[in-house]
Design a protein around this motif. Structure first.
Motif: not given
Length: 472
Positions: A70-94
């Motif tokens: 594939p060809m990508y103009g832009g490629y974004f990958k976010n990985t959240q590790t660990g136990d984030q049960t208490g986390s309330s912040a969003p996770l945005h690709g863009i």
């Protein structure tokens, strides 16, 4: 000298570039701004420019005809590790935020422009693939939130799609194509499209607005639904195949049960009371949370938009045809006017049958009135044995005696022939005790010459009156 000048120019260029690009001790880079700890790459442009401004501009070209990746103009990958049960912040690709003040041109959160030539695979203007496991929050393929202030005069679109298909393209064109599948253990609803409009605005509010042109009339659909049910006005359901030119009801005999004729229903039509009324386009529910000014504005709008209509009141119709009236969860009634059509048709058919029967009786009576003498053949041809009959006397005029023929059915209790002079005075009363066809003879004696009328009265009701003339 030339080498020194070239070195000086190069140093100035490097200084200018590095005055705009800054790197901190951990490798975070800032362009047009000092780097910070949150962004590996920070871009900031605040100058007043006259040309197009890009936060990031990528241009990727390929000359390899056998490219398999594939060809990508832009490629974004976010990985959240660990136990984030208490986390309330969003996770945005863009994450995109545009802040414009008095901007007269177009503003795009995301703008895609794909120009494809000789391409045999799928092309996506925007492609979203969400996969969740053990996820209890909301998941959106596409989420749009538009807010406009009162000074905004343009259109607002959650999604705006425009497809132009040339005649050489044989594939299907979709404004929106949705495929949803859910496991049997899922408790929530599954929507191909869900639309909600709650703002009190003066223009029209459309859950779905569709304008379709082109193609043949039989293949043009503003909406096409297959399978399941169509939900209409809260909890009122109908099994419908919806077409652009009307509604086609599913009426296959195999889908029906408890089939009965409408013998008793058509008589109820005479109990209906049609009404003329004005009705608000939509029922107004004034919530306690609304301000007094907003309540007054909505009430005024409801009055100004009254529509003159003719029909029935649902509460009254419910007392006569309860199966044709339904009620939604808000307590409002709706009338199934289509359900009245079969009842009206059956009533018209019965009325037509009665009219034809009466017309036939009138036609047969007219024939009998022209009969000069009563015989079995006349009754066989006309088929009437239950109607009293009075014939013209013969001879007429007469000077000695005349015969008056009649027919009295067996169902008649009393029958008399009364004779009146031209002044209306009764001259004779002839009682008829026999039933069936018969003749009474009237003698001219004791009667003066002149014009007389004779009337047959059966069970106190006049049947017919005729005229006779006595001469000397």
């Amino acid at each position: 000298m030339k080498k020194s000048l070239s070195l000086f120019v190069a140093l100035c260029f490097v200084h200018a570039v590095f005055s705009q690009v800054k790197v901190n001790s951990v490798g975070n880079t800032g362009m047009g701004a000092a780097p910070n700890s949150k962004a590996k790459l920070l871009l900031n442009s605040t100058s007043a420019v006259t040309d197009t401004v890009f936060g990031i501009h990528t241009s990727v070209s390929n000359t390899n005809s056998s490219l398999s990746k594939p060809m990508y103009g832009g490629y974004f990958k976010n990985t959240q590790t660990g136990d984030q049960t208490g986390s309330s912040a969003p996770l945005h690709g863009i994450y995109i935020e545009n802040n414009n003040s008095k901007y007269v041109n177009s503003t795009y959160g995301v703008y895609t422009n794909n120009n494809i030539s000789g391409y045999a695979n799928t092309t996506h203007g925007y492609y979203v693939n969400n996969t969740g496991s053990g996820y209890s929050g909301t998941m959106y393929g596409f989420y749009a939130n538009n807010t406009a202030n009162h000074g905004y005069s343009g259109n607002l679109y959650g999604i705006y799609l425009m497809n132009n298909k040339p005649s050489s393209v044989s594939g299907d064109v979709y404004g929106i194509y949705s495929t949803n599948s859910s496991k049997s253990t899922q408790g929530g609803n599954v929507y191909g499209a869900y639309l909600s409009a709650t703002s009190p605005i003066t223009n029209g509010v459309y859950g779905i607005y569709s304008v379709v042109s082109g193609g043949s009339a039989n293949s043009r659909y503003s909406g096409y639904f297959t399978g399941g049910k169509v939900l209409v006005d809260d909890d009122i359901y109908a099994n419908l195949d919806v077409y652009a030119r009307g509604v086609k009801l599913t009426s296959d005999e195999r889908l029906k049960s408890d089939i009965k004729p409408l013998a008793d229903e058509k008589d109820k039509l005479y109990l209906l009371q049609g009404k003329s009324y004005k009705k608000s386009p939509l029922p107004i529910v004034l919530e306690d949370s609304m301000s007094i000014a907003l309540k007054a504005e909505m009430k005024k709008e409801s009055i100004e938009n009254d529509i003159a209509e003719f029909g029935y009141l649902a509460q009254e119709l419910k007392e006569i045809f309860p199966d044709l009236v339904s009620q939604n969860s808000n307590g409002y009634y709706a009338v199934n006017y289509i359900g009245l059509i079969p009842v009206i048709v059956e009533a018209l058919k019965e009325q037509r049958s009665e009219n034809e029967k009466q017309s036939e009786q009138i036609r047969q009576l007219a024939k009998l009135m022209s009969i000069k003498s009563i015989n079995e053949k006349a009754f066989e041809e006309n088929g009437i044995e239950s109607i009293p009959l009075l014939l013209q006397n013969t001879p007429n005029p007469f000077n000695k005696a005349t015969e008056i023929g009649y027919y009295i059915p067996e169902t008649i209790n009393s029958a008399n022939i009364y004779i009146y002079d031209i002044n209306g005075f009764q001259q004779r009363n002839i009682s008829i005790s026999e039933r069936g066809k018969g003749v009474t003879i009237l003698q001219a004696t004791a009667l003066q010459a002149g014009i007389y009328f004779y009337t047959l009265i059966c069970d106190g009701k006049p049947v017919d009156t005729k005229q006779m003339i006595l001469t000397r």
